[in-house]
Design an enzyme around this catalytic site. Structure first.
Site, short mmCIF file in Angstrom:
data_model
loop_
_atom_site.label_atom_id
_atom_site.label_comp_id
_atom_site.label_asym_id
_atom_site.label_seq_id
_atom_site.Cartn_x
_atom_site.Cartn_y
_atom_site.Cartn_z
N GLY A 11 0.81 -1.21 0.00
CA GLY A 11 0.00 0.00 0.00
C GLY A 11 0.84 1.26 0.00
N SER A 125 -6.36 5.36 13.17
CA SER A 125 -7.03 6.27 12.23
C SER A 125 -7.86 7.31 12.97
CB SER A 125 -7.93 5.48 11.30
OG SER A 125 -8.75 6.33 10.53
N GLU A 127 -10.59 8.17 12.01
CA GLU A 127 -11.97 7.71 11.91
C GLU A 127 -12.49 7.18 13.25
OE1 GLU A 127 -14.28 7.59 9.33
OE2 GLU A 127 -12.94 8.87 8.18
N TYR A 149 -15.13 0.76 9.33
CA TYR A 149 -13.67 0.95 9.35
C TYR A 149 -13.23 1.59 10.67
CZ TYR A 149 -9.10 2.88 8.04
OH TYR A 149 -7.76 3.23 7.99
#
Length: 320
Positions: A11, A125, A127, A149
């Site tokens: 990634g 994250s 998030e 997520y």
């Protein structure tokens, strides 16, 4: 020579981290579910494909993780693996939770079981915070995730904290806000915008279709963020850190800058489709990265304008 194992090396972050560690003299092993079938395109784009040793590892399989650790005996393990798209997590919630939460747990338990002095970095994250309005989130801000997520990342965060406290592992989570680069695939909205703007500038008649462009995020430059990951594992005092620029902009600002970079008026080339709105989303994301600046000596150098222009430049050069 130190040895590092990067899970999720193919990634964006894994590739930039590999390049950073190689410049620091590390022996770098890159983990992928099937290393023989993975192209590792991003490593090739950075010119380091032949400098990284790749291994097959499935972090959802405890036996696979333990065998890999005992074979490589890394000094540092970076967990960047797992399903990485917030939008896709609504369509694949089980895969998202398993790949992030179970994968992190397997790595932690394998490190504990191996009894090797491994330092562990976990990719957290922003998030996890959910919608905190105009509050600038720091390491003490409560988690209220609004996506599968975010839920998975929150679970992984607490797993790391638990193993650090219960077993004295050198394990840290970087709570990273949005960070972009030319290595982003087009399913990420920033690269989707950049790619469309560049194609239109070259003569395409397409219209860019987007969802909610009034969301606001703290966007940074990914190559800078991987340095913060490395810095966390060099600390004697193990801790978690918010990594961000400290500046928040609306997505429409990013769009405007990208289109201005190719001398276009963005309002002539996009349309909004409510179908692309997420079931639940974060209206604003604000960050307070003071702790990282004070304790790690890290701060972001690039702002959203820099990020947009660098991505446009890279895309145009790539497609010349």
């Amino acid at each position: 020579m130190k040895t590092a194992l990067i899970c999720g090396i193919s990634g964006q972050d894994g590739s930039y981290l590999s390049k950073l560690l190689l410049t620091k003299g590390y022996q770098v092993f890159g983990g992928s579910r099937d290393a023989q079938m993975t192209s590792f395109t991003n490593l090739a784009r950075l010119g380091i494909r032949n400098d990284v040793q790749t291994v097959s590892i499935n972090i959802n399989d405890f036996r696979s993780v333990l065998q890999t650790l005992l074979k490589i005996k890394p000094d540092e393990v970076y967990n960047l693996a797992g399903q990485s798209s917030v939008g896709l997590s609504f369509e694949q919630p089980v895969e998202t939770l398993e790949s992030i939460s179970v994968g992190t747990l397997n790595l932690l338990e394998a490190i504990r079981f191996s009894n090797l002095p491994i330092k562990f970095y976990n990719a957290g994250s922003s998030e996890c915070f959910g919608d905190v309005g105009s509050l600038a989130a720091d390491e003490n801000t409560p988690f209220r995730p609004r996506s599968p997520y975010g839920v998975a990342k929150a679970a992984a965060f607490w797993q790391v904290a638990n193993y650090r406290e219960a077993y004295q592992l050198h394990a840290s989570t970087g709570i990273l806000f949005n960070h972009e680069s030319p290595l982003r695939p087009e399913r990420f909205v920033t690269q989707k915008i950049v790619a469309a703007a560049c194609r239109i500038a070259k003569g395409s008649y397409e219209v860019l279709t987007l969802g909610n462009i009034d969301i606001a995020r703290d966007w940074g430059w990914a190559p800078e963020y991987v340095e913060a990951m490395w810095l966390m594992l060099q600390q004697k005092q193990v801790d978690d850190y918010v990594i961000a620029t400290g500046q928040t902009y609306k997505l429409r600002d990013f769009i405007r800058i990208v289109f201005e970079s190719v001398e276009l008026d963005w309002q002539n080339h996009i349309r909004i489709d409510p179908v692309l709105f997420r079931p639940t989303d974060i209206a604003e994301g604000h960050a307070n990265p003071t702790k990282a600046h004070k304790q790690l000596g890290w701060s972001a150098s690039s702002n959203v304008s820099d990020v947009a222009r660098l991505m446009v430049k890279a895309y145009m050069n790539q497609t010349v």
